[in-house]
Design an enzyme around this catalytic site. Sequence first.
Site, short mmCIF file in Angstrom:
data_model
loop_
_atom_site.label_atom_id
_atom_site.label_comp_id
_atom_site.label_asym_id
_atom_site.label_seq_id
_atom_site.Cartn_x
_atom_site.Cartn_y
_atom_site.Cartn_z
N SER A 22 -16.44 44.57 7.38
CA SER A 22 -16.57 43.60 8.71
C SER A 22 -17.57 42.67 8.78
CB SER A 22 -16.42 44.77 9.91
OG SER A 22 -16.44 43.89 11.25
N LEU A 23 -17.04 41.55 9.31
CA LEU A 23 -18.59 40.67 9.50
C LEU A 23 -19.06 40.81 10.76
CD1 LEU A 23 -16.86 37.46 7.90
CD2 LEU A 23 -17.95 39.12 6.83
N SER A 24 -18.25 41.36 11.64
CA SER A 24 -18.63 41.34 13.34
C SER A 24 -19.92 41.98 13.50
CB SER A 24 -17.48 42.20 13.95
OG SER A 24 -16.49 41.40 14.09
N LYS A 74 -5.09 47.97 16.71
CA LYS A 74 -4.78 46.99 17.86
C LYS A 74 -3.80 47.37 18.75
CE LYS A 74 -7.03 42.99 15.83
NZ LYS A 74 -6.89 41.54 15.29
N ASN A 95 -7.70 43.17 21.04
CA ASN A 95 -8.70 43.29 19.91
C ASN A 95 -10.25 43.19 20.74
OD1 ASN A 95 -8.73 40.51 20.96
ND2 ASN A 95 -9.93 40.20 19.23
N ASP A 110 -8.13 36.90 20.07
CA ASP A 110 -7.56 36.55 18.79
C ASP A 110 -6.99 34.78 19.12
OD1 ASP A 110 -8.84 38.08 16.98
OD2 ASP A 110 -6.93 39.40 16.86
N GLY A 135 4.42 35.93 9.70
CA GLY A 135 3.72 37.40 10.05
C GLY A 135 4.37 37.58 11.41
N ALA A 136 4.67 39.00 11.73
CA ALA A 136 4.99 39.29 13.18
C ALA A 136 3.98 40.55 13.53
CB ALA A 136 6.32 39.61 12.96
N MET A 230 -5.32 32.78 8.69
CA MET A 230 -6.36 33.58 9.63
C MET A 230 -7.41 34.24 8.63
SD MET A 230 -4.28 35.02 12.56
CE MET A 230 -3.20 34.26 13.53
#
Length: 300
Positions: A22-24, A74, A95, A110, A135-136, A230
Site C-alpha cells: 500500500s502506498l497510502s 470496501k 473507501n 475513488d 469491471g463491475a 486504475m
Amino acid sequence: MSVEISGHTRLAGIIGMPLDHSLSPAMHNAAYSAVGLDWAYVPLPVAEEAHLPRVVSAIRVLPFVGFNVTMPYKHAILELCDEVALTARMAGAVNAVHCSDGRLVGYNTDGRGLIDSLATDVGFDPAGRNVVVLGAGGAAGAAVVSFILAKAARVTVLNRTVEKAESLADRVRAHARETEIAAVKLDDSAADTVSEADLVVNATPVGMALGDPSPVPGTWLHSEQFVADMIYAASDTPLMRVAIEAGARAVDGLGMLVSQGATAIEIWSEGAQLEAPRDVMRAAAHAALEQSRGRVTDAT
Ligand code: NAP
C-alpha cells in the site's frame, strides 16, 4: 519528512488485506507533515472479514480522525458505518470513513479521484461523452457514479460476469437522468462498444501482476480515445502500452490514488478549509512505488 508522535497525535489508517504494497501510509504521512497535522497514518491489516466488526468497534473508542478501506472490505464496511453517503451507496463501496463525534460516516472518494485525475492529467471532461468501464466491482461502481455526476452521455459497464455489470447498471440507473447506462459482457463481442467510446477505464486488476495481458486488445483502441487504467505503475501498465501504441492518450491510477487520498484528508479535517498537498502526496506515492518495485525486483 517524518511524523512526530505525541500524546495528542490523532490516528488515521487503512483497513485491507494484504497491505504490504500500500502506498497510502507514505502518501498520507508526507501530507500530514507538510501541512502540520498532528496525525499518524498506519496500516491496519485485517485477516478475515469476520474480524471487521471488532476492528471497527476498537476504532470507535480510539482517537481516529478517519480511515481508508481497501480490497477486500470496501463493500463489507458499508454495513458497519452509522451513515453512508448516497454516492458510496450507489457505488456499493466505501473507501473512506470519517470518525465524527463518535459516528462513522462512509464516503467513496475513488470516483472523485478518477474525475480529478482525468481533468488534471489528460484534460478529459466526461460531460456529454461516451464512456466504457471495464469491471463491475467497487472501483467500477465508484467510476460509474462519478460519470453520472459528471453528466456523461452514456456509460457502458463491461464485465467478465455480465450479471454483475447488470446489477451495477440497475443500481445506478434511477439516479442517471442525463446518462444512458448499459451493461455488456466483456468478451470478443465487446470490440465495437470499446472502439466507439471516447474514454475507456480499466477497473479490473488485469495488468497488476507481472506478465498480465492488457484487459482489452490494442486493436480495439484508436487515436481519438482517452484511456485510464486504475492500476498504478512506476512506468506503463499493459493497457497503457497498447493504448499509446494505438495513439490514444493514456493515464495510470496514481493521480486517482492521490486525489482520493487528498479528498479523504479534506473530509477528515472537517471545517478546517484545508487543502491537501497533492504534489507532496504524489511525490511520496511515486517514491514508495519505486521502492516497492525495487523490493519486488530484489526478491525475484
Ligand atoms: P473488485 O471489487 O474485486 O472488482 C474486480 C473486477 O475486476 C470485477 O468486476 C471482476 O470481474 C474483474 N476481474 C477480475 N479479474 C479479472 C480477469 N482476470 N479478467 C477480467 N475481469 C476480471 O476490485 P476493485 O476494488 O473494484 O478494484 C479493481 C482495480 O482497481 C484494482 O486493480 C484496484 O487496485 C484498482 N483501484 C485503483 C484505485 C486508485 O486509486 N488508482 C482505487 C480503487 C481501485 P468478475 O465480476 O467477473 O469477477
